[in-house]
Motif scaffolding. Sequence first.
Motif, short mmCIF file in Angstrom:
data_model
loop_
_atom_site.label_atom_id
_atom_site.label_comp_id
_atom_site.label_asym_id
_atom_site.label_seq_id
_atom_site.Cartn_x
_atom_site.Cartn_y
_atom_site.Cartn_z
N LEU A 327 158.31 50.19 73.82
CA LEU A 327 157.98 50.73 75.14
C LEU A 327 159.13 50.50 76.11
CD1 LEU A 327 154.29 49.50 75.51
CD2 LEU A 327 155.08 51.77 74.81
N LYS A 328 159.24 51.40 77.08
CA LYS A 328 160.25 51.26 78.13
C LYS A 328 159.57 50.98 79.46
CE LYS A 328 162.54 54.62 80.43
NZ LYS A 328 163.45 55.73 80.72
N ILE A 329 160.12 50.01 80.21
CA ILE A 329 159.65 49.74 81.57
C ILE A 329 160.42 50.68 82.50
CG2 ILE A 329 159.36 48.00 83.38
CD1 ILE A 329 159.62 45.86 81.14
N ALA A 330 159.71 51.62 83.12
CA ALA A 330 160.38 52.67 83.89
C ALA A 330 161.19 52.10 85.06
CB ALA A 330 159.35 53.67 84.39
N ARG A 331 160.75 50.98 85.63
CA ARG A 331 161.42 50.41 86.81
C ARG A 331 162.86 50.03 86.53
NH1 ARG A 331 161.46 44.97 87.65
NH2 ARG A 331 159.66 44.79 86.26
N ASN A 332 163.12 49.45 85.35
CA ASN A 332 164.47 48.94 85.08
C ASN A 332 165.06 49.44 83.77
OD1 ASN A 332 162.99 47.46 83.22
ND2 ASN A 332 163.02 45.58 84.45
N GLY A 333 164.30 50.26 83.03
CA GLY A 333 164.81 50.79 81.78
C GLY A 333 164.80 49.81 80.62
N LYS A 334 164.30 48.59 80.83
CA LYS A 334 164.26 47.59 79.76
C LYS A 334 163.21 47.96 78.72
CE LYS A 334 165.90 43.62 82.45
NZ LYS A 334 165.56 42.26 82.96
N GLU A 335 163.47 47.53 77.48
CA GLU A 335 162.53 47.80 76.39
C GLU A 335 161.74 46.55 76.05
OE1 GLU A 335 164.21 49.51 72.92
OE2 GLU A 335 164.34 51.52 73.79
N ALA A 357 143.83 56.49 76.12
CA ALA A 357 143.74 56.75 77.56
C ALA A 357 142.36 56.37 78.09
CB ALA A 357 144.03 58.22 77.84
N GLY A 358 142.35 55.64 79.19
CA GLY A 358 141.11 55.12 79.77
C GLY A 358 140.90 53.66 79.50
N ASP A 359 141.47 53.15 78.39
CA ASP A 359 141.31 51.73 78.07
C ASP A 359 142.18 50.87 78.98
OD1 ASP A 359 139.53 52.19 76.03
OD2 ASP A 359 141.05 52.17 74.45
N VAL A 360 141.76 49.62 79.12
CA VAL A 360 142.54 48.63 79.86
C VAL A 360 142.97 47.56 78.86
CG1 VAL A 360 142.51 46.88 81.67
CG2 VAL A 360 141.34 49.06 82.02
N ILE A 361 144.27 47.36 78.74
CA ILE A 361 144.80 46.37 77.79
C ILE A 361 145.53 45.28 78.55
CG2 ILE A 361 144.97 48.09 75.95
CD1 ILE A 361 147.97 48.26 76.45
N GLY A 362 145.59 44.11 77.94
CA GLY A 362 146.28 42.98 78.55
C GLY A 362 147.54 42.64 77.77
N ILE A 363 148.66 42.57 78.47
CA ILE A 363 149.93 42.24 77.82
C ILE A 363 150.42 40.90 78.38
CG2 ILE A 363 152.31 42.94 77.39
CD1 ILE A 363 151.49 45.82 77.72
N PRO A 364 150.27 39.80 77.61
CA PRO A 364 150.81 38.52 78.06
C PRO A 364 152.33 38.61 78.13
CG PRO A 364 149.21 38.23 76.28
CD PRO A 364 149.52 39.69 76.35
N ASN A 365 152.90 38.06 79.22
CA ASN A 365 154.36 38.10 79.38
C ASN A 365 154.76 37.01 80.36
OD1 ASN A 365 155.11 39.66 82.23
ND2 ASN A 365 153.07 40.15 81.46
N HIS A 366 156.04 36.78 80.47
CA HIS A 366 156.55 35.73 81.36
C HIS A 366 157.33 36.36 82.50
CE1 HIS A 366 155.22 32.49 78.74
NE2 HIS A 366 155.70 33.16 77.72
N GLY A 367 156.65 37.13 83.32
CA GLY A 367 157.28 37.69 84.51
C GLY A 367 158.05 38.97 84.28
N VAL A 368 157.98 39.52 83.06
CA VAL A 368 158.71 40.75 82.76
C VAL A 368 158.05 41.94 83.46
CG1 VAL A 368 159.41 42.32 80.91
CG2 VAL A 368 159.51 39.85 80.54
N LEU A 369 156.71 41.94 83.51
CA LEU A 369 155.97 43.06 84.09
C LEU A 369 155.46 42.72 85.48
CD1 LEU A 369 153.94 44.22 80.95
CD2 LEU A 369 155.96 45.31 81.94
N GLN A 370 155.58 43.68 86.38
CA GLN A 370 155.13 43.52 87.76
C GLN A 370 154.07 44.56 88.10
OE1 GLN A 370 158.52 43.80 90.36
NE2 GLN A 370 159.58 42.05 89.46
#
Length: 535
Positions: A327-335, A357-370
């Motif tokens: 996946l790509k983070i659109a804000r910074n282009g990071k994968e 589409a419609g589901d809500v998923i949780g992605i554990p991360n260390h500050g990568v996603l805002q």
Amino acid sequence: MSISQEVARRRTFAIISHPDAGKTTLTEKLLLFAGAIQIAGSVKARKASRHASSDWMEIEKQRGISVASSVMQMEYRDCVINLLDTPGHQDFSEDTYRVLTAVDAALMVIDAANGVEPQTIRLLQVCRARNTPIITFINKLDREVQEPLNLLSEIESHLGMDAVPFSWPVGMGRSFGGVFDIRRNRMRVFRAGQEKRGAQDEMIDGLDNPEIASRFGDAYAKANEEIELIQAAAPEFDHDAFLAGKQTPVFFGSAINNFGVQEVLDALVDLAPTPGPRTAIQREVQPDEPKFSGVVFKVQANMDPAHRDRVAFVRVSSGRFERGMRLKIARNGKEMRPNNVVSFLSQRRELLDVAYAGDVIGIPNHGVLQLGDVLTEGETLQFTGLPFFAPELFQAVEVKDPLRIKQLRIGLTQLGEEGAIQVFRPEASGGALLLGAVGQLQFEVVAHRLKTEYKVDARMMPSRYNMARWFTAEDPAVLRKFMNANAANIAYDVVDAAAFLASSPAQLRVAQELYPGVEFHAMREHGGRVFGQNA
């Protein structure tokens, strides 16, 4: 199944209400009736051993209120239902507003004794602005409450939409006999503590059935008159009008007694819309597109204190998500390639392999996603409408133990990134961090969470500021001149967006008059980042 078939099975909705209307109780009972949980906890006193399934934060258990949004997924009648429980307390309305951007419908809970209350009105305005379809549940009919006709009138006047009763109460309080299902022409007889799935509920067919008249007397006679009146005066239910946010189906019941819950759950499956298209700046994104896209509408720190984790809640906007996909983070282009993605049933998490589409998923991360981040399979998309409101209350914060300054900054950064509070870093060197909030309770929750989750004893102090505005200017020279002249009033939030802090509306007006080339914004999405190190 194809992506289109999977999307058609999804129902994603939020429960909204004023505090104490019974929202959390209804949330649990919906889980109970869908078979997702076996026993409903009660929101009880401080020392209670069980609490609401949707309330996981320690301070929620102590106070018996919801101050964070919870996400729960369950299956019912071959549909996948994503239920988002929102904070009822008005001080956390910003979190609720963001949740409402991630749903396709709303379930409004009204206390039948109090009617439509202020916090409900504010949330309804947000739903109306987005044309979100609303199903209404009028709760607590086992108590002495307002007349149902008055409640309908109140709903219509505040919502500006037609209220169409699907059921009608026979009596109230001690004389509450049950609800009459207008569309199926039968009465569901009330008794306290209904069976889990309603299989043992007593039904009496026909509004004119003499058995109802003989058993429920005056309460039946009154209900009969009112049903005849609304059948003559109320409009027919129009599903298209409901989907356009112009009609709301109304149900009556008593959530604490499991009564009327079945009808609401069925209505969510039968009436609530499937996931629809989402508007991005670049284009409109269709839910059944083959490629995945999703937006982070909530970040929660320390859901599992043992692991100090941060979970980004992502509403899937299109396509199919697969664990480990690139996946790509659109804000910074990071994968990123998330492998430990989870779905939720309140505190319980399950590792997730696929989502649609419609589901809500949780992605554990260390500050990568805002908050507001968009994830795609490569396309650059920016979804609009995720609100960050200018705070109305400010407090400075210091740590009592100077050796814990690092932990204080870590804690405030994480809490700021999840949206629990707004954290501002003054440009003037040496300034204490400033906290901005919509309501006073936010400060109390943050102080509590700093102490319990980050082991930081923080001291909150009054601030001279009482308003903030993000700002932009087309001319960089004008922007630089404004910032240099007002350095003492400039602060940066957690995403390094610059804000002008003012101690009075008059100070803001003066700034607007002196710098006509600068635009001031009450919402961050209308503002922007600035030049130099904060570009």
